[in-house]
Design a protein around this motif. Structure first.
Motif, PDB file in Angstrom:
ATOM      1  N   ALA A 179      61.315  56.536  33.700  1.00  0.00           N
ATOM      2  CA  ALA A 179      60.654  57.272  34.936  1.00  0.00           C
ATOM      3  C   ALA A 179      59.044  56.244  34.662  1.00  0.00           C
ATOM      4  O   ALA A 179      59.496  55.352  35.731  1.00  0.00           O
ATOM      5  N   VAL A 180      59.253  55.945  33.803  1.00  0.00           N
ATOM      6  CA  VAL A 180      57.913  54.903  34.121  1.00  0.00           C
ATOM      7  C   VAL A 180      57.490  53.326  33.824  1.00  0.00           C
ATOM      8  O   VAL A 180      57.000  52.941  35.014  1.00  0.00           O
ATOM      9  N   CYS A 181      58.901  52.780  33.490  1.00  0.00           N
ATOM     10  CA  CYS A 181      59.314  51.567  34.054  1.00  0.00           C
ATOM     11  C   CYS A 181      59.622  51.383  35.205  1.00  0.00           C
ATOM     12  O   CYS A 181      59.717  50.255  35.826  1.00  0.00           O
ATOM     13  N   LEU A 182      60.932  52.261  35.304  1.00  0.00           N
ATOM     14  CA  LEU A 182      60.714  51.921  37.506  1.00  0.00           C
ATOM     15  C   LEU A 182      59.679  52.649  37.951  1.00  0.00           C
ATOM     16  O   LEU A 182      59.571  51.136  38.910  1.00  0.00           O
ATOM     17  N   GLY A 183      59.561  53.794  37.600  1.00  0.00           N
ATOM     18  CA  GLY A 183      57.307  53.278  38.515  1.00  0.00           C
ATOM     19  C   GLY A 183      56.728  52.133  38.414  1.00  0.00           C
ATOM     20  O   GLY A 183      56.045  52.115  39.841  1.00  0.00           O
ATOM     21  N   VAL A 184      56.637  51.817  37.542  1.00  0.00           N
ATOM     22  CA  VAL A 184      55.724  50.551  37.597  1.00  0.00           C
ATOM     23  C   VAL A 184      56.053  49.274  38.472  1.00  0.00           C
ATOM     24  O   VAL A 184      55.689  49.186  38.567  1.00  0.00           O
ATOM     25  N   GLY A 185      57.254  48.963  38.210  1.00  0.00           N
ATOM     26  CA  GLY A 185      58.670  48.121  38.876  1.00  0.00           C
ATOM     27  C   GLY A 185      57.984  48.427  40.341  1.00  0.00           C
ATOM     28  O   GLY A 185      58.159  47.608  40.692  1.00  0.00           O
ATOM     29  N   VAL A 186      58.365  48.990  40.767  1.00  0.00           N
ATOM     30  CA  VAL A 186      58.074  49.983  42.220  1.00  0.00           C
ATOM     31  C   VAL A 186      56.610  49.590  42.808  1.00  0.00           C
ATOM     32  O   VAL A 186      56.038  49.073  43.884  1.00  0.00           O
ATOM     33  N   TRP A 187      55.538  50.186  41.837  1.00  0.00           N
ATOM     34  CA  TRP A 187      54.144  50.372  42.093  1.00  0.00           C
ATOM     35  C   TRP A 187      53.844  48.221  42.370  1.00  0.00           C
ATOM     36  O   TRP A 187      53.328  48.464  43.384  1.00  0.00           O
ATOM     37  N   LEU A 188      54.467  48.035  41.434  1.00  0.00           N
ATOM     38  CA  LEU A 188      53.967  46.529  41.292  1.00  0.00           C
ATOM     39  C   LEU A 188      54.837  45.931  42.815  1.00  0.00           C
ATOM     40  O   LEU A 188      54.198  45.442  43.176  1.00  0.00           O
TER      41      LEU A 188
ATOM     42  N   SER B  80      55.226  47.422  45.687  1.00  0.00           N
ATOM     43  CA  SER B  80      54.445  47.298  46.285  1.00  0.00           C
ATOM     44  C   SER B  80      52.838  46.399  46.333  1.00  0.00           C
ATOM     45  O   SER B  80      52.998  46.549  47.689  1.00  0.00           O
ATOM     46  N   LYS B  81      52.718  46.648  45.637  1.00  0.00           N
ATOM     47  CA  LYS B  81      51.732  45.393  46.236  1.00  0.00           C
ATOM     48  C   LYS B  81      52.006  43.943  46.042  1.00  0.00           C
ATOM     49  O   LYS B  81      50.755  44.059  47.245  1.00  0.00           O
ATOM     50  N   ALA B  82      52.868  44.539  46.056  1.00  0.00           N
ATOM     51  CA  ALA B  82      53.029  42.889  46.177  1.00  0.00           C
ATOM     52  C   ALA B  82      53.650  42.415  47.791  1.00  0.00           C
ATOM     53  O   ALA B  82      53.158  41.922  48.194  1.00  0.00           O
TER      54      ALA B  82
ATOM     55  N   ASN C 123      58.872  43.174  52.850  1.00  0.00           N
ATOM     56  CA  ASN C 123      59.220  44.743  52.601  1.00  0.00           C
ATOM     57  C   ASN C 123      60.544  44.764  51.644  1.00  0.00           C
ATOM     58  O   ASN C 123      61.545  45.097  51.866  1.00  0.00           O
ATOM     59  N   TYR C 124      59.712  43.970  50.668  1.00  0.00           N
ATOM     60  CA  TYR C 124      61.554  43.699  49.549  1.00  0.00           C
ATOM     61  C   TYR C 124      61.455  43.480  48.119  1.00  0.00           C
ATOM     62  O   TYR C 124      61.947  43.127  47.451  1.00  0.00           O
ATOM     63  N   TRP C 125      59.803  43.440  48.155  1.00  0.00           N
ATOM     64  CA  TRP C 125      59.807  43.035  47.192  1.00  0.00           C
ATOM     65  C   TRP C 125      58.935  44.688  46.297  1.00  0.00           C
ATOM     66  O   TRP C 125      59.087  44.754  44.356  1.00  0.00           O
TER      67      TRP C 125
ATOM     68  N   VAL D  80      62.786  44.149  44.127  1.00  0.00           N
ATOM     69  CA  VAL D  80      63.018  43.259  43.322  1.00  0.00           C
ATOM     70  C   VAL D  80      61.549  44.574  41.944  1.00  0.00           C
ATOM     71  O   VAL D  80      62.685  44.204  40.555  1.00  0.00           O
ATOM     72  N   GLY D  81      60.945  44.777  41.970  1.00  0.00           N
ATOM     73  CA  GLY D  81      60.425  45.727  41.132  1.00  0.00           C
ATOM     74  C   GLY D  81      61.025  46.484  40.844  1.00  0.00           C
ATOM     75  O   GLY D  81      61.038  47.187  39.132  1.00  0.00           O
ATOM     76  N   LEU D  82      62.630  47.180  41.197  1.00  0.00           N
ATOM     77  CA  LEU D  82      63.117  48.855  40.823  1.00  0.00           C
ATOM     78  C   LEU D  82      63.592  47.692  39.655  1.00  0.00           C
ATOM     79  O   LEU D  82      63.688  47.903  39.305  1.00  0.00           O
ATOM     80  N   LEU D  83      64.080  46.823  40.278  1.00  0.00           N
ATOM     81  CA  LEU D  83      65.478  46.019  39.524  1.00  0.00           C
ATOM     82  C   LEU D  83      64.205  45.572  38.326  1.00  0.00           C
ATOM     83  O   LEU D  83      65.212  45.657  37.555  1.00  0.00           O
TER      84      LEU D  83
END
Length: 91
Positions: A40-49, A51-53, A60-62, A65-68
């Motif tokens: 959960a933490v790894c996915l959340g941080v990936g999506v957050w980063l 979204s910031k990008a 609308n695609y980063w 990429v962060g999720l993956l």
């Protein structure tokens, strides 16, 4: 009764239990909880980063990429967590 070079059966069983998950339900629940929290933490941080990008670049695609990337990092860390919980055994 026991030869002098053998350990008592209770000590052999203790060593076998300590080297892996054994029959301890608390240890197994700890592993499951840690795996879930780690993913959960790894996915959340990936999506957050991601979204910031997206916000910085106006795309609308980063977030995807962060999720993956978060999923990949999560799988690798889960592998190492399982090795630690099982005593480092395995391939």
């Amino acid at each position: 009764m026991n030869p002098s070079n053998e350990k008592p059966p209770s000590e052999n069983n203790r060593n076998a239990r300590d080297s892996g998950l054994g029959d301890n339900p608390w240890r197994a629940m700890g592993l499951v909880g840690t795996v879930g929290a780690d993913l959960a933490v790894c996915l959340g941080v990936g999506v957050w980063l991601g979204s910031k990008a997206d916000a910085a670049q106006g795309t609308n695609y980063w977030y995807l990429v962060g999720l993956l990337a978060g999923l990949g990092v999560g799988v690798v860390t889960i592998y190492f967590l399982i090795r630690v919980f099982t005593g480092g055994r395995g391939s």
